[in-house]
Design an enzyme around this catalytic site. Structure first.
Site, mmCIF file in Angstrom:
data_model
loop_
_atom_site.group_PDB
_atom_site.id
_atom_site.type_symbol
_atom_site.label_atom_id
_atom_site.label_comp_id
_atom_site.label_asym_id
_atom_site.label_seq_id
_atom_site.Cartn_x
_atom_site.Cartn_y
_atom_site.Cartn_z
ATOM 1 N N TYR A 142 24.512 -30.410 32.068
ATOM 2 C CA TYR A 142 25.701 -30.500 32.926
ATOM 3 C C TYR A 142 25.295 -31.224 34.204
ATOM 4 O O TYR A 142 24.271 -30.887 34.819
ATOM 5 C CB TYR A 142 26.230 -29.107 33.253
ATOM 6 C CG TYR A 142 27.418 -29.080 34.190
ATOM 7 C CD1 TYR A 142 27.272 -28.678 35.521
ATOM 8 C CD2 TYR A 142 28.687 -29.450 33.753
ATOM 9 C CE1 TYR A 142 28.354 -28.645 36.386
ATOM 10 C CE2 TYR A 142 29.786 -29.413 34.609
ATOM 11 C CZ TYR A 142 29.607 -29.014 35.928
ATOM 12 O OH TYR A 142 30.682 -28.983 36.779
ATOM 13 N N ASP A 237 18.369 -35.633 37.183
ATOM 14 C CA ASP A 237 19.311 -34.781 37.906
ATOM 15 C C ASP A 237 18.561 -33.492 38.265
ATOM 16 O O ASP A 237 18.445 -32.589 37.445
ATOM 17 C CB ASP A 237 20.531 -34.486 37.036
ATOM 18 C CG ASP A 237 21.473 -33.513 37.721
ATOM 19 O OD1 ASP A 237 22.569 -33.267 37.168
ATOM 20 O OD2 ASP A 237 21.123 -32.999 38.806
ATOM 21 N N LYS A 265 22.352 -28.269 45.927
ATOM 22 C CA LYS A 265 22.008 -26.847 46.055
ATOM 23 C C LYS A 265 21.005 -26.569 47.185
ATOM 24 O O LYS A 265 21.377 -26.656 48.368
ATOM 25 C CB LYS A 265 21.538 -26.316 44.702
ATOM 26 C CG LYS A 265 22.652 -26.428 43.624
ATOM 27 C CD LYS A 265 22.237 -25.836 42.310
ATOM 28 C CE LYS A 265 23.183 -26.243 41.189
ATOM 29 N NZ LYS A 265 24.379 -25.393 41.096
HETATM 30 P P1 KE4 Z 1 28.257 -29.481 42.100
HETATM 31 O O1 KE4 Z 1 29.272 -30.609 41.992
HETATM 32 O O2 KE4 Z 1 28.758 -28.188 41.491
HETATM 33 O O3 KE4 Z 1 27.742 -29.307 43.521
HETATM 34 O O4 KE4 Z 1 26.967 -29.916 41.262
HETATM 35 C C1 KE4 Z 1 27.112 -30.295 39.930
HETATM 36 C C2 KE4 Z 1 25.773 -30.139 39.216
HETATM 37 C C3 KE4 Z 1 25.030 -31.265 38.935
HETATM 38 N N1 KE4 Z 1 23.835 -31.179 38.307
HETATM 39 C C4 KE4 Z 1 23.327 -29.974 37.943
HETATM 40 C C5 KE4 Z 1 22.005 -29.925 37.251
HETATM 41 C C6 KE4 Z 1 24.050 -28.785 38.210
HETATM 42 O O5 KE4 Z 1 23.533 -27.598 37.831
HETATM 43 C C7 KE4 Z 1 25.290 -28.864 38.858
HETATM 44 C C8 KE4 Z 1 26.132 -27.640 39.145
HETATM 45 N N2 KE4 Z 1 25.684 -26.404 38.563
HETATM 46 C C9 KE4 Z 1 26.713 -25.408 38.341
HETATM 47 C C10 KE4 Z 1 26.084 -24.157 37.725
HETATM 48 N N3 KE4 Z 1 25.216 -24.395 36.671
HETATM 49 C C11 KE4 Z 1 27.441 -25.093 39.595
HETATM 50 C C12 KE4 Z 1 28.262 -23.839 39.529
HETATM 51 C C13 KE4 Z 1 29.739 -24.126 39.295
HETATM 52 O O6 KE4 Z 1 30.069 -25.066 38.533
HETATM 53 O O7 KE4 Z 1 30.541 -23.396 39.914
#
Ligand code: KE4
Length: 427
Positions: A142, A237, A265
């Site tokens: 993801y 990523d 994060k």
């Molecule tokens: P954000 O757009 O949520 O800040 O980041 C996206 C993203 C990109 N790459 C990786 C490896 C990620 O894990 C994420 C976001 N992770 C999720 C949980 N696994 C965020 C939590 C959510 O979607 O509310």
């Protein structure tokens, strides 16, 4: 309004599913999501006044724990000087220099406001630089919710069992090729067939969004060779893995240098900040220097930058930070494995640095296919049992749990004790 249920009823009247991000909805584990009112160190308190040991950590940012005093102080001071200018500030340069200490391959970078923005921009840049249309991603990874990346995605898409994503035109999805993680032959084949049209491979070098899955030995080096030979870019990523195991990322630990890296994060210290960056000659294509456009009203926001700077400086300034954090995590993981063995509960616990996933699977989990063999009902029982004992785990089998510097040996001992009691009921 005193109960989570009442809060959810009100929230559902204004937000789809009552939440502002799907994974928060407890869809895979049942029951009502907790509406939080306070976080302090390793703990969160919901509006019913119940306090939990927190292993969600806002899905990764809170490596220092909730409301770290140094971060709060830096954020308050920044806010008092003005929350945003829409103009450059010196602090953004200072943060970029701090990031480059950890990720030297990020010779130049751009600050954005979310991981989605970072990865979306990175793939646009890769397409702009190479003039090629295709992106390769991995089943169950993801990278946020940009159209091109919402194909066979992990995290909430996997949690909710969504087949694809309505709204992503076939013409866009068709430009994203999906292969299994950790399968050398599959990615070699996709390059044999499409190599000259592939702009980039984007990968979570250690996956967190199918649950934690680490790369097989040499796999990342293979991806590096394949992309280099084909003239495609390799994008790591590290939104989740960045700063989770060392003051750097998987690239440093594996000795594999990507062309572009995305961070999020931890780098934002709990405020909306993410980054993409890499070789100067690639980043020179980004406007206003180059022609690949990307922008943001709140990019490099001073308050978020202050949180990120305070976090990275606190980590870098403490030589004991990672040895302690990794020891705490290993103690917890070993204790959970021992508890499951004691009650003959089949689990495979995968970990990387200070993140881990307890898979209720009978086989080793090395990709999304094996991750999906996990018994999600058993996971839901474990999640609920632990919640009743005051331990808040990520509400999905396909997510990572996070240990922070605020978690103590007593917290670990309590968590292992709770797991023993829950596993006993699950025999
Ligand atoms: P954000 O757009 O949520 O800040 O980041 C996206 C993203 C990109 N790459 C990786 C490896 C990620 O894990 C994420 C976001 N992770 C999720 C949980 N696994 C965020 C939590 C959510 O979607 O509310």
């Amino acid at each position: 309004m005193t109960t989570n249920r009442q809060a959810l009823e009100a929230a559902t009247r204004v937000f789809p599913g009552g939440v502002n991000s799907p994974v928060r909805a407890f869809g895979a584990v049942g029951g009502d999501p907790l509406f939080m009112v306070r976080g302090a160190g390793a703990r969160v308190t919901d509006l019913e006044g119940k306090t939990y040991l927190d292993y969600v950590g806002s899905w990764g940012p809170l490596i220092l724990g909730h409301a770290d005093p140094d971060v709060v102080k830096a954020v308050s001071a920044a806010a008092e000087r003005g929350t945003t200018f829409g103009a450059p500030t010196l602090a953004e340069t200072e943060l970029a220099e701090e990031i480059r200490e950890a990720f030297p391959a990020m010779e130049k970078m751009r600050l954005v406001s979310s991981g989605t923005e970072a990865t979306m921009s990175a793939i646009r840049l890769a397409r702009g630089v190479t003039g090629r249309p295709l992106i390769v991603k991995f089943d169950g990874c993801y990278h946020g919710h940009a159209d091109s990346l919402l194909v066979a995605a992990g995290s909430g898409v996997a949690t909710l069992g969504l087949p694809g994503c309505p709204g992503v035109p076939e013409s866009i999805a068709a430009n994203t090729l999906v292969v299994p993680f950790n399968d050398r032959k599959a990615v070699e084949k996709v390059f044999e067939t499409h190599g000259t049209k592939i702009a980039a491979v984007i990968v979570e070098p250690v996956c967190g969004n199918m649950g934690v899955v680490t790369p097989l030995k040499g796999y990342l080096a293979d991806l590096r060779k394949l992309t280099r030979d084909a003239g495609a870019l390799l994008i790591f990523d590290e939104v989740m893995t960045g700063f989770r195991a060392c003051f750097g990322g998987v690239s440093q630990l594996e000795g594999v240098t990507p062309d572009l890296t995305c961070l999020g994060k931890v780098v934002g210290g709990g405020l909306p900040l993410a980054v993409y960056g890499g070789k100067a000659k690639i980043m020179a294509h980004v406007a206003p220097e180059g022609k690949v456009y990307q922008a943001g009203t709140l990019s490099g926001n001073p308050v978020a930058v202050a949180a990120g700077l305070a976090t990275l400086r606190k980590i870098r300034g403490n030589p004991a930070f990672y040895p302690t954090l990794l020891k705490t995590t290993e103690k917890l993981c070993a204790g959970l494995e021992e508890a499951a063995r004691k009650y003959r509960i089949a689990i495979h616990l995968n970990r990387f640095g200070s993140m881990f996933t307890v898979f209720f699977a009978k086989e080793t989990v090395i990709d999304f296919k094996t991750a999906k063999t996990a018994d999600t009902r058993m996971f839901a029982r474990f999640f609920r049992g632990m919640l009743e004992k005051g331990v808040y785990l990520p509400p999905s089998q396909f997510e990572a749990a996070f240990v922070s510097a605020a978690h103590t040996d007593e917290d670990v001992a309590y968590t292992i004790g709770a797991a023993q009691q829950v596993f006993e009921t699950m025999r």
